[in-house]
Design an enzyme around this catalytic site. Structure first.
Site, mmCIF file in Angstrom:
data_model
loop_
_atom_site.group_PDB
_atom_site.id
_atom_site.type_symbol
_atom_site.label_atom_id
_atom_site.label_comp_id
_atom_site.label_asym_id
_atom_site.label_seq_id
_atom_site.Cartn_x
_atom_site.Cartn_y
_atom_site.Cartn_z
ATOM 1 N N ASP A 403 73.140 -2.361 81.808
ATOM 2 C CA ASP A 403 71.988 -3.174 82.036
ATOM 3 C C ASP A 403 70.880 -2.473 80.995
ATOM 4 O O ASP A 403 71.054 -1.151 80.950
ATOM 5 C CB ASP A 403 72.034 -3.322 83.346
ATOM 6 C CG ASP A 403 71.047 -4.683 83.331
ATOM 7 O OD1 ASP A 403 70.252 -5.648 82.686
ATOM 8 O OD2 ASP A 403 70.328 -4.931 84.565
ATOM 9 N N GLU A 406 67.849 -2.622 75.594
ATOM 10 C CA GLU A 406 67.563 -2.336 75.338
ATOM 11 C C GLU A 406 66.820 -1.946 74.006
ATOM 12 O O GLU A 406 66.700 -1.933 72.920
ATOM 13 C CB GLU A 406 66.428 -3.987 75.565
ATOM 14 C CG GLU A 406 66.505 -5.389 76.037
ATOM 15 C CD GLU A 406 67.549 -5.072 77.145
ATOM 16 O OE1 GLU A 406 68.481 -5.746 77.477
ATOM 17 O OE2 GLU A 406 66.938 -4.386 77.933
ATOM 18 N N ASP A 478 69.069 -12.488 82.128
ATOM 19 C CA ASP A 478 68.598 -13.070 83.682
ATOM 20 C C ASP A 478 67.835 -14.333 83.675
ATOM 21 O O ASP A 478 66.542 -14.567 82.575
ATOM 22 C CB ASP A 478 67.220 -11.945 83.909
ATOM 23 C CG ASP A 478 67.262 -10.641 84.339
ATOM 24 O OD1 ASP A 478 68.675 -10.244 84.805
ATOM 25 O OD2 ASP A 478 66.724 -9.787 84.188
#
Length: 766
Positions: A403, A406, A478
């Protein structure tokens, strides 16, 4: 930029074209895949996405009056001034023509701008100057698909997007230019022609698919080289197969990973986890995995365990394993900046973290506070990170969930000039590394699981680039507990599948905000047929485990999780074939029925493999819906056995406990008996649901977790039927535990696949 075309020089793999100011190159991967390339940077970086080696392609290059032509058996390439490249059929019909960008930028007065600003409106963007841009004509009936996880509807025509992996906390809406993944690949489909384009550029790039100018689209980038692949084909299936051949395909996962997963950010202690695990079994909700979010770590430090809330974590994981669960833990890339913390100390000692432009250790804030970021772009760092996976594997963890990669950060985005170590120990700046950061983290994670576990790795990632499907599976990040996000889940997952990401899912029920009983009931109906099936929600939101509402919801939820487990052999077969063909498991209708124009923009139905159509309800209060059944086939209602002719819309009742589901005539669906988790019982006899028609089906049987299948260690059964007359043949017989026999059920009005547990029994003859 390029100027007039001057000359060309052919060689064994393509043609170098000389212009007034620069050179360009046309080369061939196959006779259907053309690479268009020109160097724009001092240093050329090898592709992170492309794995296919070029084949020997016969071509002829000729000088015409105003252009050169390069012809293969399947394609004609025409190169003009300014390195404008057209693609035609060998007999000269235009497939895709390059053009120039018209200036349709909206202009407003100073007074208008002031008024917009006062009300908080954003101002129209000025036309941007990119390092390069490629403009191509749009046919009036052209449709655009793919581009990864972008928001909006199935057909991307009329939208504009950016490729820049982004963790955006706002509610994702149709107009969002970017999300977590950058997959700069799309498929164009129009009458008589289908093609794909893949821009292999990891810098920030842009795709305007007819938003600025209805007659053309363009793609552009702020850095990197001009480097794109044109893929020609007869059908969309050809394009998907060629693209996934170019960038790699999703490998067959362990079978348990295709079961149901339960998760929540907020399972803080071992008691929380065990309560959920025990309640699942008590409520008879089949479940294969419980996920541990960030709270299991010690102060959010990666590769640690919170010993305050987990007195003996290894024992807890062992107990879960004995109950049939496979624990999965989250891992973020941000490493806490803390003296004495071994992961930080090792990274500092070896220079494994990113540096600022001033050559100082780059620090930002993530969950553990001040944190540093590993240079996953470097193989030494990947090997180090791979070795760290052993901590989790030795603890009893069965999969890793990457997670925040990015990479996300709390004190603003990483500056463009942050420095990472690259493959050859040179420097790659963040502006070029950003979109491949999650890709390279997934590479490192897979390396560790192959080394220390040995089974097919189960790795989830949020951020990705083209080709990440070789290392990981995906979820869409999300989302929110709103109907708009349930509606968006279908086109989003279908476009991910068309973009090579066959193994993907959304957070069932929604991650943020508060779900409702009705929304959760409808979402589990979509989730049970999505490739990845996980209920996940955020701390502080309404709990959304199946038992959190009422008895009706619990029974509906159980019905669809059980449906998933009955269909597991079918879904597993879809994955087996996907590794061979690249075709996704969850598909838009037009991938299977490309000649039926009615399927081109259906956003609220999808197919699972070749044989199932799901038509879920995705609007509040709806108990009856219109369903389109594609032409060229007959269809059976999965629940009632009622038969319908294709090429028509039908109206189906859909009370809260019913998702309209249809099976194509000719199908032979393999079904498992009900289990609470994969492997709970040995499947000695397989149930075959036969839907009269004409069809062939291949079913695969193996151990469900090792790599033996790659060396032929599986059984393949060919089921052929002609209007209910079934033949069973062994195509491959290399797995040591063949089925003893088959229960055959002929489905018709009033008799369905799940109406009873068995049918006519056929002993399997070796």
């Amino acid at each position: 930029m390029f100027g007039r075309l001057l000359s060309f020089e052919p060689d064994a793999t393509g043609v170098t074209v000389k212009f007034e100011h620069k050179e360009g190159r046309i080369s061939f991967i196959t006779d259907r895949i053309v690479r268009v390339y020109s160097s724009m940077e001092e240093k050329h970086r090898p592709s992170r996405a492309v794995v296919q080696e070029p084949k020997k392609v016969d071509f002829q290059a000729r000088q015409q009056k105003e252009f050169i032509t390069i012809k293969t058996k399947k394609l004609l390439v025409r190169v003009r001034d300014e390195f404008q490249v057209d693609f035609l059929t060998p007999d000269g019909r235009m497939i895709s023509e390059q053009s120039v960008r018209s200036d349709n930028t909206q202009t407003i007065t100073k007074e208008q701008a002031e008024l917009l600003a006062k009300e908080g409106h954003s101002l129209p963007k000025e036309k941007e100057a990119h390092k390069f841009e490629v403009v191509r004509m749009l046919h009036p009936k052209e449709h655009i698909y793919g581009l990864g996880d972008k928001t909006g509807f199935l057909d991307k025509r009329g939208y504009a997007y950016e490729m820049w992996n982004s963790d955006i906390p706002d509610t994702h809406a149709d107009f969002f230019p970017s999300l977590y993944k950058s997959v700069p690949f799309f498929i164009s489909m129009r009458p008589h022609f289908t093609y794909g384009i893949f821009l292999d550029n990891t810098s920030k790039s842009y795709f305007d698919m007819g938003k600025e100018d209805a007659d053309s689209y363009y793609f552009a980038a702020d850095g990197g080289d001009l480097d794109y692949y044109f893929i020609a084909g007869e059908t969309m299936r050809d394009i998907v197969g060629a693209y996934t051949g170019l960038t790699g395909r999703t490998a067959l996962p362990q079978k348990w990973t295709l079961g149901y997963h339960q998760s929540r950010w907020g399972y803080i202690t071992e008691d929380d986890i065990m309560d959920v695990a025990e309640k699942m079994r008590q409520c008879r909700i089949p479940c294969d995995s419980i996920h541990f979010d960030i709270d299991y770590m010690d102060a959010f430090k990666v590769f640690t365990w919170n010993r305050k809330n987990y007195k003996d974590p290894k024992k807890t994981l062992q107990k879960l394993t004995e109950m049939g669960y496979k624990p999965v833990t989250i891992i973020d890339p941000g490493v806490k900046k803390e003296d004495g913390y071994d992961v930080y100390e090792e990274g500092i000692k070896n220079g494994y973290f990113a540096f600022s432009a001033e050559n100082e250790l780059y620090v930002n804030e993530v969950w553990p506070g001040d944190a540093v970021f590993p240079s996953f772009t470097n193989p030494k760092v990947r090997s180090w990170w791979a070795d760290k996976q052993k901590f989790l594997i030795d603890m009893g963890v069965r999969g890793v969930w990457n997670d925040m990669n990015e990479p996300a950060s709390f004190k603003g985005p990483l500056p463009d000039d942050v420095q990472f170590a690259d493959e050859d120990d040179t420097v790659i700046l963040h502006k070029d590394a950003h979109n491949i950061y999650g890709h390279c983290m997934a590479m490192a994670t897979k390396e560790g699981w192959l080394k220390y576990d040995g089974r097919r790795p189960f790795i989830i990632t949020r951020a990705a680039y083209a080709g990440t499907q070789r290392y990981s599976m995906f979820w869409t990040g999300d989302n929110q507990s709103i109907w708009a996000h349930l509606q968006m889940a279908i086109p989003q997952l279908c476009n991910l599948g068309l973009s090579g990401f066959s193994y993907a899912g959304t957070d069932v029920g929604g991650f943020g905000a508060d779900t409702t009983k009705e929304l959760l009931a409808r979402w589990v109906q979509v989730g049970c047929l999505s490739p990845f099936f996980r209920n996940h929600s955020a701390q502080g939101t309404r709990r959304q485990e199946p038992w959190q509402f009422d008895k009706e919801l619990l029974e509906i939820y159980r019905k669809y999780v059980e449906l998933r487990y009955h269909l597991l052999p079918y879904i597993y077969d879809c994955f087996f074939e996907s590794e061979q063909t690249g075709l996704p498991i969850m598909r838009p209708l037009m991938l299977n029925f490309e000649k039926d124009a009615e399927t081109y923009e259906i956003n609220d139905e999808f197919m699972v493999g070749e044989w199932l159509i799901a038509a879920p309800v995705v609007t509040q209060g709806t108990t009856m819906r219109l369903v389109y059944l594609p032409e060229g086939a007959m269809w059976y209602d999965f629940w009632t056995g009622e038969k319908y002719k294709g090429g028509q819309y039908i109206t189906k009742k859909a009370p809260l406990d019913t998702m309209p589901l249809f099976v194509r005539a000719g199908a032979v669906l393999p079904l498992y008996p009900l289990m609470q988790y994969v492997g709970e019982k040995e499947v000695e006899d397989l149930t075959l649901a036969v839907y009269p028609g004409i069809g062939n089906y291949i079913h695969y049987q193996d151990d469900g977790e090792s790599f033996a299948y790659k060396k032929g260690g599986y059984n393949a059964y060919v089921f052929s039927q002609n209007n209910g007359r079934l033949q069973i043949k062994d195509a491959v017989k290399n797995y040591e535990k063949p089925y003893k026999g088959f229960y055959v059920k002929i489905c018709r009005d009033g008799v369905t696949a799940l109406s009873d547990v068995s049918g006519e029994y056929l002993k399997h003859e070796e």
